[in-house]
Write a protein that holds these residues in place. Structure first.
Motif, mmCIF file in Angstrom:
data_model
loop_
_atom_site.group_PDB
_atom_site.id
_atom_site.type_symbol
_atom_site.label_atom_id
_atom_site.label_comp_id
_atom_site.label_asym_id
_atom_site.label_seq_id
_atom_site.Cartn_x
_atom_site.Cartn_y
_atom_site.Cartn_z
ATOM 1 N N ARG A 167 0.853 -1.179 0.000
ATOM 2 C CA ARG A 167 0.000 0.000 0.000
ATOM 3 C C ARG A 167 0.885 1.222 0.000
ATOM 4 N N PRO A 168 0.436 2.342 -0.584
ATOM 5 C CA PRO A 168 1.258 3.542 -0.624
ATOM 6 C C PRO A 168 1.674 3.962 0.773
ATOM 7 N N SER A 169 2.908 4.353 0.913
ATOM 8 C CA SER A 169 3.418 4.742 2.216
ATOM 9 C C SER A 169 2.870 6.088 2.634
ATOM 10 N N SER A 170 2.566 6.231 3.931
ATOM 11 C CA SER A 170 2.112 7.499 4.459
ATOM 12 C C SER A 170 3.250 8.232 5.159
ATOM 13 N N TYR A 171 4.472 7.747 4.997
ATOM 14 C CA TYR A 171 5.623 8.336 5.639
ATOM 15 C C TYR A 171 6.538 8.928 4.592
ATOM 16 N N SER A 172 7.375 9.855 5.011
ATOM 17 C CA SER A 172 8.357 10.441 4.110
ATOM 18 C C SER A 172 9.699 10.481 4.822
ATOM 19 N N PHE A 173 10.771 10.465 4.055
ATOM 20 C CA PHE A 173 12.096 10.462 4.635
ATOM 21 C C PHE A 173 12.533 11.884 4.941
ATOM 22 N N SER A 174 13.172 12.053 6.074
ATOM 23 C CA SER A 174 13.744 13.342 6.424
ATOM 24 C C SER A 174 15.147 13.425 5.859
ATOM 25 N N PRO A 175 15.727 14.634 5.768
ATOM 26 C CA PRO A 175 17.075 14.749 5.201
ATOM 27 C C PRO A 175 18.112 13.922 5.937
ATOM 28 N N SER A 176 17.858 13.641 7.236
ATOM 29 C CA SER A 176 18.830 12.865 8.001
ATOM 30 C C SER A 176 18.670 11.375 7.829
ATOM 31 N N LEU A 208 9.188 3.216 7.866
ATOM 32 C CA LEU A 208 10.527 3.652 8.233
ATOM 33 C C LEU A 208 11.209 2.631 9.134
ATOM 34 N N GLU A 209 10.438 2.033 10.042
ATOM 35 C CA GLU A 209 10.994 0.990 10.904
ATOM 36 C C GLU A 209 11.389 -0.231 10.082
ATOM 37 N N ARG A 210 10.566 -0.596 9.116
ATOM 38 C CA ARG A 210 10.884 -1.730 8.232
ATOM 39 C C ARG A 210 12.163 -1.458 7.440
ATOM 40 N N GLN A 211 12.308 -0.231 6.949
ATOM 41 C CA GLN A 211 13.513 0.109 6.193
ATOM 42 C C GLN A 211 14.749 0.055 7.085
ATOM 43 N N THR A 212 14.626 0.523 8.325
ATOM 44 C CA THR A 212 15.742 0.455 9.269
ATOM 45 C C THR A 212 16.148 -0.989 9.523
ATOM 46 N N LEU A 213 15.167 -1.864 9.697
ATOM 47 C CA LEU A 213 15.454 -3.281 9.930
ATOM 48 C C LEU A 213 16.129 -3.916 8.722
ATOM 49 N N LEU A 214 15.698 -3.532 7.524
ATOM 50 C CA LEU A 214 16.303 -4.084 6.311
ATOM 51 C C LEU A 214 17.771 -3.690 6.216
ATOM 52 N N GLN A 215 18.092 -2.480 6.648
ATOM 53 C CA GLN A 215 19.457 -1.980 6.500
ATOM 54 C C GLN A 215 20.417 -2.541 7.544
ATOM 55 N N MET A 216 19.911 -3.168 8.581
ATOM 56 C CA MET A 216 20.774 -3.710 9.629
ATOM 57 C C MET A 216 21.436 -5.006 9.157
#
Length: 291
Positions: free
Chosen positions: A14-23, A244-252
């Motif tokens: 489903r389309p994400s309702s979150y956006s990435f911050s510059p950090s 965002l939490e899923r993306q963080t977990l993927l990057q670990m």
């Protein structure tokens, strides 16, 4: 984007309702405006087609939760598809391709190898720098040159450089490997049990509040026996909702750290649900007394 998704029920897109911050650990490549504005995926129910002129299949057995290890620092170039959700190793995707540039991509893949990279992209068009390579295990080509694909997530990767953007995005990537755990196997097994216990609490409270849990706990319990890494990816893709939490977990890269973070996430979730359940019980009790 130019792919319609035909997701399995437990792996909804489903389309994400979150956006990435510059950090955030992501960047926005210099893509043509057309690619950004058309990077959308719609979910539809998979229907059987009878007009296919080409079918190819691969063995699905043993692919679902297997984490493939590749040589360290492996660099390669692959096509990239931006996607509105995070894809993990072991995930199964069913995609419908219909736009011309992705038809070109599929013709190339049929000759060079049926795999491509899938990477999370939010509504703002920003693309994360870590994604998942998916292997096409079933490909159905129709007379009108559309393709229906069944894919399985395999290795994680990091984008090193965008090679080109036309007719489709191709990137130079580095395959990421899980770091060997420094924890004893007994401690790692104990951590897995803690995560499972938190998950059971979330499932129990969700059932009490008539909330539907994203994944099927009972059907997936035995999958944790494959390996700690595959279990951590299973939890992330089935029971973590925050993009965002899923993306963080993927990057670990460390399985132990990923499991520990998932345990904390599920523990917070169970405490939140417990508070909601307590408030609901209090109101129900007051209502009974007034009557």
């Amino acid at each position: 984007m130019a792919l319609k998704t035909l997701q399995l029920p437990y792996n909804s897109a489903r389309p994400s309702s979150y956006s990435f911050s510059p950090s955030s650990p992501c960047y926005q490549p210099k893509l043509p405006p057309r690619l950004d504005t058309r990077a959308a995926v719609t979910v539809k129910k998979h229907q059987k087609r009878t007009t296919s002129v080409l079918k190819c299949k691969a063995d699905l057995h043993g692919c679902m939760d297997e984490v493939v290890q590749n040589p360290k620092d492996q660099i390669t170039e692959i096509p990239i598809v931006m996607y509105p959700s995070v894809v993990f190793p072991g995930a199964t995707l069913q995609l419908q391709e219909f736009e011309f540039r992705y038809r070109i991509m599929m013709h190339t893949l049929l000759q060079q190898g049926l795999k491509f990279g899938v990477i999370y992209c939010g509504k703002n068009g920003r693309m994360a720098d870590v994604g998942c390579i998916v292997h096409v295990i079933e490909c159905e080509r129709l007379i009108d040159d559309r393709f229906f694909l069944t894919c399985v997530g395999k290795d994680r990767f990091r984008v090193m450089e965008i090679v080109r953007t036309k007719p489709y995005v191709v990137a130079r990537i580095q395959v990421l490997n899980e770091q060997p755990s420094l924890e004893p196997q007994d401690d790692l097994g104990s951590l897995m049990q803690q995560v499972e216990q938190h998950l059971e609490n979330v499932a129990m409270l969700s059932d009490k509040l008539n909330l539907k849990l994203r994944g099927d706990l009972k059907a997936e319990q035995l999958c944790r026996m494959h390996s700690a890494a595959s279990f951590s990816f299973l939890i992330a893709r089935l029971f973590i909702d925050d993009h965002l939490e899923r993306q963080t977990l993927l990057q670990m890269n460390d399985t132990t750290q990923r499991l520990a973070r998932e345990g904390m996430y599920l523990e917070r979730r169970s405490k939140y649900l417990a508070a909601i359940a307590a408030i609901k019980d209090a109101f129900d009790h007051l209502s009974c007394n007034e009557k």
